[in-house]
Design an enzyme around this catalytic site. Structure first.
Site, PDB file in Angstrom:
ATOM      1  N   HIS A   1      -9.239  -4.739  -1.037  1.00 54.33           N
ATOM      2  CA  HIS A   1      -8.110  -4.297  -1.484  1.00 54.33           C
ATOM      3  C   HIS A   1      -8.315  -5.248  -2.644  1.00 54.33           C
ATOM      4  O   HIS A   1      -8.860  -6.517  -2.947  1.00 54.33           O
ATOM      5  CB  HIS A   1      -7.224  -4.352  -1.042  1.00 54.33           C
ATOM      6  CG  HIS A   1      -6.249  -3.556  -0.501  1.00 54.33           C
ATOM      7  ND1 HIS A   1      -5.739  -3.423   0.612  1.00 54.33           N
ATOM      8  CD2 HIS A   1      -7.430  -1.922  -0.364  1.00 54.33           C
ATOM      9  CE1 HIS A   1      -5.918  -2.226   1.184  1.00 54.33           C
ATOM     10  NE2 HIS A   1      -6.224  -1.034   0.588  1.00 54.33           N
TER      11      HIS A   1
ATOM     12  N   SER B   1     -56.164  -7.900  -9.094  1.00 53.34           N
ATOM     13  CA  SER B   1     -56.260  -8.371 -10.489  1.00 53.34           C
ATOM     14  C   SER B   1     -54.654  -8.573 -10.701  1.00 53.34           C
ATOM     15  O   SER B   1     -54.448  -6.846 -11.121  1.00 53.34           O
ATOM     16  CB  SER B   1     -56.839  -7.967 -11.721  1.00 53.34           C
ATOM     17  OG  SER B   1     -56.490  -8.623 -12.678  1.00 53.34           O
TER      18      SER B   1
ATOM     19  N   VAL C   1     -61.168  -6.890  -1.120  1.00 52.33           N
ATOM     20  CA  VAL C   1     -61.220  -6.528  -1.898  1.00 52.33           C
ATOM     21  C   VAL C   1     -62.696  -6.097  -1.524  1.00 52.33           C
ATOM     22  O   VAL C   1     -63.507  -4.821  -1.767  1.00 52.33           O
ATOM     23  CB  VAL C   1     -60.951  -6.520  -3.050  1.00 52.33           C
ATOM     24  CG1 VAL C   1     -61.766  -7.898  -4.009  1.00 52.33           C
ATOM     25  CG2 VAL C   1     -61.398  -5.623  -3.834  1.00 52.33           C
TER      26      VAL C   1
ATOM     27  N   CYS D   1       0.594  -8.307   0.442  1.00 54.95           N
ATOM     28  CA  CYS D   1       0.579  -7.227   1.101  1.00 54.95           C
ATOM     29  C   CYS D   1       1.393  -6.552   1.574  1.00 54.95           C
ATOM     30  O   CYS D   1       1.713  -5.683   1.600  1.00 54.95           O
ATOM     31  CB  CYS D   1      -1.383  -7.148   2.190  1.00 54.95           C
ATOM     32  SG  CYS D   1      -2.169  -8.043   1.617  1.00 54.95           S
TER      33      CYS D   1
ATOM     34  N   ALA E   1      -4.819  -8.973  10.868  1.00 58.19           N
ATOM     35  CA  ALA E   1      -5.400  -7.011  10.168  1.00 58.19           C
ATOM     36  C   ALA E   1      -5.194  -7.063   8.961  1.00 58.19           C
ATOM     37  O   ALA E   1      -5.813  -6.278   8.385  1.00 58.19           O
ATOM     38  CB  ALA E   1      -3.752  -6.596  10.525  1.00 58.19           C
TER      39      ALA E   1
ATOM     40  N   ASN F   1       0.897  -0.926  -0.081  1.00 59.35           N
ATOM     41  CA  ASN F   1      -0.043  -0.100   0.047  1.00 59.35           C
ATOM     42  C   ASN F   1       0.966   0.881   0.030  1.00 59.35           C
ATOM     43  O   ASN F   1      -0.017   2.246   0.427  1.00 59.35           O
ATOM     44  CB  ASN F   1      -0.673   0.093   1.733  1.00 59.35           C
ATOM     45  CG  ASN F   1      -2.145  -1.415   1.311  1.00 59.35           C
ATOM     46  OD1 ASN F   1      -1.738  -1.862   1.746  1.00 59.35           O
ATOM     47  ND2 ASN F   1      -2.503  -1.091   0.083  1.00 59.35           N
TER      48      ASN F   1
END
Ligand code: ARG
Length: 705
Positions: A168, A636, A681, A264, A258, A71
């Site tokens: 990442h 309907s 209804v 990494c 981590a 990084n």
């Protein structure tokens, strides 16, 4: 040869899990062992050192994640794009890495302040150096990709990360020598998966399954024919070996706490450069304008969510907040998307919610000729229920016959250009059709604050005690509007299913028709059959409507009814001859209310009036819907959805169904004009008739007095 490969690492002197910025760190604060971490790091360091040169950057106290040198930045040849960390917990690492790069003679590029990008953690070169895969979605912003492409002069392929465990790119994606790619597909959205599949042939894809992915198998250091990783299953190892690589495992459990592993912990600082590479970015951006009650109507959230969910990203360039209760706000937003295709999808959804594209105000719509009757060009713009305008020859045309799921056809007439919504089958050679999403805008009226805050769905018989009162409230509102529409000579269209009859609603619907509240009736074969069965024999599908029990031999009733009406030749003739003496169909005939019965595969008979040619039935429905002010949709689903699709916004729709899913489906048209009521209804109709009677008698009293 191996000697020329260099990596940057950082000893874990100050490493620890001190905070939580990814899901792996959760529950692991101060849980990693210092000694074990050191030991594991040393093993990795020696393994790499056996095959390449390892440079070290001095660890800085207070920056525990600095061990993850991937990084630090993204290096290509002598150029580096320095990371801009998303989380403040890591931003303090930036100056240390910068100093190191400068001391080594790299040209350092720095991204603008608020544009996060986390270096080689989120950007991986194809190991042949042909292009760069760059991730976005969690730590890096899509808008950083065009700058990277420019600075490194390389093609950038943007991939959207979807699973926060793989925050990442290097946690789930690992290009290997020879054009191989080891990756975990579910970590990406479908567009990204397609992009990967377009570049990497099937025989070069090494698909990693979840159990390996969560052991960070993709977080691999690749040095020529060797791969170094935390751990892999036998199956995965076999597949990697089959591709010609030697797998070296070295436990890195303390760093997994981590959220990192082998890759990494390293940064390759010698990346192979290909001479004839060129900057290409598919990332597009587009500025749009929004106006209205952006905050309190939640419009701005809706728009920004659409952008992100659609795979794009945004930047708010300007936001002008309305000051008064009634004043509107204005926002200018820059939208980025990884490709034109994705951008088009996002913009068309934004147009639907009334967003105006700034550039497009200046551009004509893109038109393509119809080359075959009934078939549109690929990529035609799909119309919505909202009033739309389209720009042709510098002139904004209002689209006629607005409806959803159509195409916009432009034709030349003696009175000039005409734009209209057409369903595909009605397109004709000679017309041009709008494709893409430029030169289009929809007009959304700004909703009043009160309307916006009105609850959109009412629930009865499905929820707690208060709902009874809520259905009454909505019945009051609907009754009031029915009354007003009738008094001003407006138009109410009813779509109704057979449930209206089964639930005892026939008498109430008949009443509404008789009293002039209904101007057209849309249904299918069944409602008409059951209605007439009830009127002739007192049963509905053989069930006695008064006693609620099945009548002996009753199952034949509805077929007898169909047969008799067929003998008469039409419902109207059956009514005129006194066969049918009451009910919904009777009132339609007697009061000259047009009706349309659309057939279906399961129809018995059918009745002579049922239209079995569905194209004709759709046309007849559309005709009866013309100019409607309100549509009452009574239990309907299919007929109501069909009707909804033909109806422009601005027509009030009231959808009543006992099934909440149907109500949601129908009333979810993103506008305040539709109301859903979850209830029986028959009961709804009885309440409605009651309320209308109350309204009318009140007027009656005034007149008499
Ligand atoms: N804790 C670190 C973070 O969340 C881990 C970084 C892992 N690095 C990587 N390239 N994936 O930023």
């Amino acid at each position: 040869m191996t000697e020329s490969i260099r990596f940057l690492m950082c000893s874990p002197d100050h490493y620890d899990v001190d905070y939580v910025i990814n899901p792996w760190m959760e529950g692991n604060i101060h849980k990693s062992s210092f000694d074990k971490a050191r030991e594991q790091w040393q093993s990795l360091y020696h393994l790499i050192k056996d095959h390449a040169i390892v440079d070290l950057v001095t660890p800085a106290k207070g920056w525990p994640d600095m061990v993850f040198t991937a990084n630090a930045g993204l290096v290509l040849d002598k150029t580096v794009v320095l990371s801009r960390f998303y989380h403040k917990e890591r931003q303090g690492e930036e100056p240390y890495f910068k100093t190191w790069f400068e001391s080594q003679g790299f040209t350092v590029h720095e991204l603008p302040k608020d544009l996060p990008f986390e270096g080689a953690g989120d950007a991986l070169f194809d190991r042949e150096g042909r292009y760069l895969w760059a991730g976005y979605g969690f730590r890096s912003e899509l808008d950083s990709h065009p700058l990277i492409a420019e600075w490194l002069d390389i093609e950038v392929l943007s991939l959207r990360l979807m699973d926060e465990r793989f925050y990442h790119l290097d946690t789930c994606f690992c290009p290997l020598k020879g054009g191989y790619l080891m990756y975990y597909p579910p970590a990406f959205d479908s567009y990204s998966n397609r992009l990967i599949e377009m570049r990497i042939p099937p025989e070069k894809r090494i698909i990693v399954e979840e159990p390996d992915a969560v052991n960070f198998a993709c977080n691999t250091v690749n040095i020529n024919q060797m791969v170094i990783m935390n751990k892999a299953s036998e199956n995965l190892k076999a597949r990697i070996e089959e591709a010609g690589f030697t797998v070296l495992e070295t436990s890195l459990t303390e760093f997994l706490k981590a959220g990192g592993a082998a890759k990494c912990l390293t940064l390759r600082v010698t990346e192979p450069v290909i001479v004839d590479r060129h900057a290409v970015v598919k990332v597009e951006s587009h500025t749009v304008l929004m106006e209205g009650h952006l905050l309190d109507a939640g419009l701005i959230n809706r728009a920004l969510d659409l952008v992100v969910e659609g795979g794009g990203s945004f930047k708010v360039l300007n936001f002008n907040l309305g000051e008064q209760r009634q004043s509107t706000s204005k926002a200018e937003i820059k939208i980025s998307a990884p490709s034109h295709e994705v951008m088009e999808e996002i913009i068309s959804q934004l147009i639907d919610i009334g967003v105006v594209s700034l550039e497009d105000d200046q551009r004509d719509a893109r038109l393509q000729p119809v080359e075959q009757d009934g078939v549109g060009p690929d990529d035609f713009y799909v119309s919505t229920i909202y009033p739309t305008e389209v720009r042709v020859d510098g002139q904004w045309l209002t689209v006629q016959n607005q409806r959803m799921d159509g195409a916009i056809a432009i034709s030349e007439t003696p009175n000039g250009l005409v734009a209209q919504c057409k369903i595909l089958r009605d397109l004709k050679v000679g017309e041009r059709v709008v494709v893409d999403v430029v030169g289009l805008r929809t007009i959304r009226k700004t909703e009043s604050r009160e309307a916006r805050n009105a609850p959109q769905e009412f629930s009865f018989m499905s929820a707690g005690v208060s709902s009874e009162r809520r259905v009454e409230l909505i019945v009051e509102q609907v009754a009031w509007e029915l009354r007003q529409i009738r008094d001003r000579g407006g138009k109410v269209v009813v779509t109704a299913g057979p449930v209206v009859i089964h639930t005892g609603g026939a008498q109430h619907l008949s009443h509404l028709i008789r009293e002039g509240y209904v101007q057209a009736l849309l249904g299918g074969n069944a409602i008409a059959v059951h209605d007439m069965e009830q009127s002739i024999m007192g049963t509905s599908l053989g069930v006695d409507m008064k006693q609620g029990i099945a009548v002996k031999g009753g199952h034949r009733h509805h077929l007898n009814v169909i047969n008799t009406v067929r003998r008469y030749g039409s419902i109207a003739t059956a009514v005129e001859n006194g066969l049918v003496k009451s009910g919904v169909m009777y009132e339609c005939v007697k009061n000259n209310i047009p009706f349309s019965l659309a057939g279906s595969i399961r129809d018995d008979g059918p009745l002579p009036d049922t239209q079995m040619d569905l194209i004709k039935a759709q046309e007849h429905y559309a005709e009866l819907l013309q100019g409607a002010d309100m549509i009452l949709m009574l239990s309907s689903m299919l007929h109501s959805i069909g009707v909804g699709n033909m109806t422009p916004s601005g027509v009030k729709m009231v959808c009543v169904d006992i099934n909440p899913a149907v109500v949601t489906k129908l009333s979810d048209r993103g506008s305040v004009e539709s109301i859903g009521v979850v209830t029986d209804v028959g009961l709804f109709l009885s309440l409605l008739v009651n309320q209308l009677d109350k309204l009318t008698s009140r007027y009656g009293v005034v007149q008499v007095g």
